[in-house]
Each structure stands twice: as C-alpha cells, then as structure tokens.
Scaffold this active site. Structure first.
Site, mmCIF file in Angstrom:
data_model
loop_
_atom_site.group_PDB
_atom_site.id
_atom_site.type_symbol
_atom_site.label_atom_id
_atom_site.label_comp_id
_atom_site.label_asym_id
_atom_site.label_seq_id
_atom_site.Cartn_x
_atom_site.Cartn_y
_atom_site.Cartn_z
ATOM 1 N N HIS A 166 0.838 -1.196 0.000
ATOM 2 C CA HIS A 166 0.000 0.000 0.000
ATOM 3 C C HIS A 166 0.885 1.262 0.000
ATOM 4 O O HIS A 166 0.715 2.157 -0.829
ATOM 5 C CB HIS A 166 -0.912 -0.050 1.240
ATOM 6 C CG HIS A 166 -1.704 1.194 1.514
ATOM 7 N ND1 HIS A 166 -3.076 1.189 1.571
ATOM 8 C CD2 HIS A 166 -1.334 2.474 1.756
ATOM 9 C CE1 HIS A 166 -3.504 2.418 1.836
ATOM 10 N NE2 HIS A 166 -2.466 3.213 1.959
ATOM 11 N N GLU A 167 1.880 1.277 0.906
ATOM 12 C CA GLU A 167 2.764 2.449 0.997
ATOM 13 C C GLU A 167 3.652 2.578 -0.239
ATOM 14 O O GLU A 167 3.911 3.683 -0.707
ATOM 15 C CB GLU A 167 3.633 2.378 2.257
ATOM 16 C CG GLU A 167 2.872 2.553 3.553
ATOM 17 C CD GLU A 167 2.011 3.816 3.585
ATOM 18 O OE1 GLU A 167 2.453 4.861 3.064
ATOM 19 O OE2 GLU A 167 0.901 3.751 4.125
ATOM 20 N N HIS A 227 1.908 4.421 -2.970
ATOM 21 C CA HIS A 227 1.985 5.879 -2.792
ATOM 22 C C HIS A 227 3.363 6.394 -3.231
ATOM 23 O O HIS A 227 3.483 7.365 -3.959
ATOM 24 C CB HIS A 227 1.857 6.268 -1.310
ATOM 25 C CG HIS A 227 0.487 6.123 -0.732
ATOM 26 N ND1 HIS A 227 -0.634 6.655 -1.303
ATOM 27 C CD2 HIS A 227 0.064 5.522 0.411
ATOM 28 C CE1 HIS A 227 -1.689 6.388 -0.539
ATOM 29 N NE2 HIS A 227 -1.286 5.694 0.505
HETATM 30 ZN ZN LIG Z 1 -2.293 5.227 2.266
#
Ligand SMILES: [Zn+2]
Length: 372
Positions: free
Chosen positions: A66-67, A70
């Site tokens: 998830h990170e 980003h």
């Molecule tokens: Zn996030």
C-alpha cells in the site's frame, strides 16, 4: 515518525520499522492464534502459531505494498521519498515535497487504498477458488487477509485529511477551486470532524462493553485529530512564508574566526562577548566551516580547553548552501531533509551570510505580532 530499525530498500525507497510496530505485531499474532484456537482447535498449537505469524507477516507485506504504491507514484512525479516507516497504526510514506498539481495529488493518494482493495479482492477470490475446504488453514489465512485489506481500503478512504481519502478530497477541492492552500485547510477541517467521530464512537463502544476495542477506536481518532491539526497549521506556515526569500531573513554579519582557535577562548572572547549566533571558520583565508552555539553545546564543558574550532565546526562540505534568492520555504525543506539547523548563503562563490532555524522563528514571531 522516524524508523528506528532499517530493513533495507525496495525500488530505491528505504523501508524501516518504528518500535511501536512490535506491539501491534504481537497483538495481531495473539488475537489471530486465539481466534484460530476457538474456530479450529483440531489444527493443533504448532500449526496455529505458524499460521498466525505467517498471516501477520503477510498483513505487513500488504501494508508495505500500500505504501509502496503511494511512494512509486510520488517518485515517478519527481517527488523524493525519504523512507517508508511501519508503525503501530500502519505505514507512512515520508514524501518530502508537496505535489505540484491536483492530478498528481489525487493519484498519489488514491493508489494506496486501490492497492489494498486489489490485494483484498485477490485473497477473497483465491479463497473462493479453493472451494468448500472451509476449514483449511490456507483458507483461513486468505479470508482474514482478504477482509482486513478491504477494511484497510475502506478506512483509508474516509475523507479525513491526512488519511488517503482526505487527500483525495483535497485534490478534488483543489481541482475545482484552483486554490491549493484553501483546499488543504478545508480537507483538514473535515479531518477533524472525522477524528471527533472516531473518538465519540470509541467512547460509546467502550461504555457499551467493547472494552479495549473502544479505546483503540478512540486512540485512532485522537491520532487523526493531531495529524489534521498539524496539517492545518503547516498551511498557515506556508502562507506566512509565501514570497519570503532567504535574503530577507538571513544574518549577514557573521564574524570570521580562526579554525585553530581554542574552544574555551572562543566561548569566552567571541561567543559570549559578541552575542552573535554564527561564526565563519577560516583557515589561511579560506572558509572551511561554520560554528554556532549549537555545536558548542554538544561538547562537554570540561573538554573545551582541549579542543579547537576545527574539531567541532560543521564543515562547509556537509552544509547545503543556498543562494539569497532561494524561497525561504524551499530552504526550510532542505534543512529538514538533511537535518541541519543552519545553511550558508552563497552567491557568486562568495559567502553572503547564514540562515538558521532560529532566525526563521524570530521572523515568524515578528510577522504574527505585526499582524495581530
Ligand atoms: Zn495510504
């Protein structure tokens, strides 16, 4: 949120753990194993323990993905990422610059929950494909990972800045109004409402028998509240510093001192007598570094008679120089990136002065007083 344990790097992005991560990792392992003990005691202690640890590890891998989503959108838009830190409440990507457009902000925020949702969907689909062996350990793992990732996607999409959903909201307001600062402040306000909602919900849960779970919800709310307040203040800071250049704030009168000067003599005869905050260290007419009270304070008083300025100065090579016409906000950005308290200001290979954090603070205080 700084990492205390370095794990290495992926795609050139550093990954680290904050100590608080161990707490949550243990909690997940304990709650998973007690859950499996109740639902499938026939698996036996060893299988259950291995399953709980493996599931917890895979959960952190999915948080990391998830990170990374980003961070990769950030780096592909030339926004440097300092590192990804996993901590008790999940992960944070330390992206060092604000996105230049609403579009970049939107995608950078949206890919995180999107990644979690995709991981969740894949896990649930795999579980379904495994058919009716509903009591196999693999199935239990996939189901848990599937639901937790979908929940993660949902939670992060709540419109409270600085949650991902809040950033998406900010990007949309920014795109509609064209005002980046105003959109952050609006999104941060909504973030405070969401945070208060969490705190209220947590308190209600606590008093209706949810116990620790309720406190946990309230704690997440409190954390969000702090984060949204901070974002709100940061915009105010950026606003106050808009259009201000390094030349407007820097000190020009930095006296020069000889590098071989004894530290005790320096403190007695230069630092205390002149009251100046910065000194340029020279050696045979060449500038070699800077000394401020900061460096002196780090040295034990008893050692002062035995040290020279060369020993304690910040060498020029370690300092990131700026020019007088650099915007103050970008000078502050590089101060925080390289963890520096002062920057030499150089124009045409000539030292014009020094910019320090203390000066920026004084400037802001003055600014606030004149306005108020
Ligand atoms: Zn996030």
């Amino acid at each position: 949120m700084q990492s205390q344990i370095k794990l290495g790097s992926v795609f050139g992005i550093k990954i680290g753990l904050h100590y608080s991560w161990f707490l949550i990792a243990l909690l997940i392992v304990f709650s998973l194993s007690s859950q499996f003990h109740t639902s499938n005691p026939e698996w036996g202690d060893t299988v259950i323990l291995i399953l709980a640890v493996a599931t917890a590890l895979l959960f952190f891998v999915s948080l990391l993905l998830h990170e990374l989503a980003h961070s990769l959108v950030a780096t592909s838009n030339k926004l440097p990422v300092k590192e990804i830190t996993l901590f008790a409440l999940g992960g944070v990507s330390q992206i060092e610059k604000n996105p230049v457009s609403a579009k970049v902000e939107f995608w950078m925020a949206f890919v995180g929950p999107l990644t979690s949702a995709v991981i969740g969907a894949i896990c649930l689909t795999l579980a379904r494909l495994m058919g009716n062996s509903s009591s196999s350990p693999w199935m239990a793992m996939l189901l848990w990972l599937g639901y937790i990732n979908l929940m993660l996607a949902g939670f992060n999409l709540l419109p409270g800045y600085p949650l991902d959903g809040g950033r998406v909201l900010r990007a949309l307001i920014w795109w509609k109004t064209g005002d980046a600062d105003r959109s952050t402040q609006l999104a941060a306000r909504v973030g405070q409402f969401v945070a208060f909602g969490f705190i209220a919900l947590g308190v209600v849960q606590f008093f209706t028998g949810a116990g620790v779970g309720g406190l946990w919800t309230a704690f997440i709310g409190w954390f969000l509240l702090q984060a949204s307040r901070e974002s709100y203040l940061q915009v105010g800071l950026a606003h106050a510093l808009k259009g201000v250049l390094v030349a407007d704030v820097m000190t020009r009168d930095c006296p020069t001192v000889d590098g071989w000067l004894n530290l005790q003599n320096f403190v007695d005869h230069e630092l205390l007598r002149t009251g100046k905050r910065c000194f340029i260290v020279v050696d045979k007419g060449e500038i070699t570094g800077l000394v401020t009270p900061q460096e002196v304070k780090q040295i034990d008083r008893a050692k002062w008679p035995f040290m020279t300025l060369h020993d304690i100065m910040r060498p020029l090579a370690d300092l990131r120089a700026v020019t007088p016409d650099t915007p103050l906000t970008s000078a502050l950005e590089s101060m925080s990136r390289y963890d520096l308290n002062q920057l030499p200001v150089i124009s045409n290979s000539h030292l014009e002065g020094v910019l320090s954090r203390a000066q920026v603070l004084t400037y802001l205080q003055m600014h606030a007083e004149m306005k108020g």
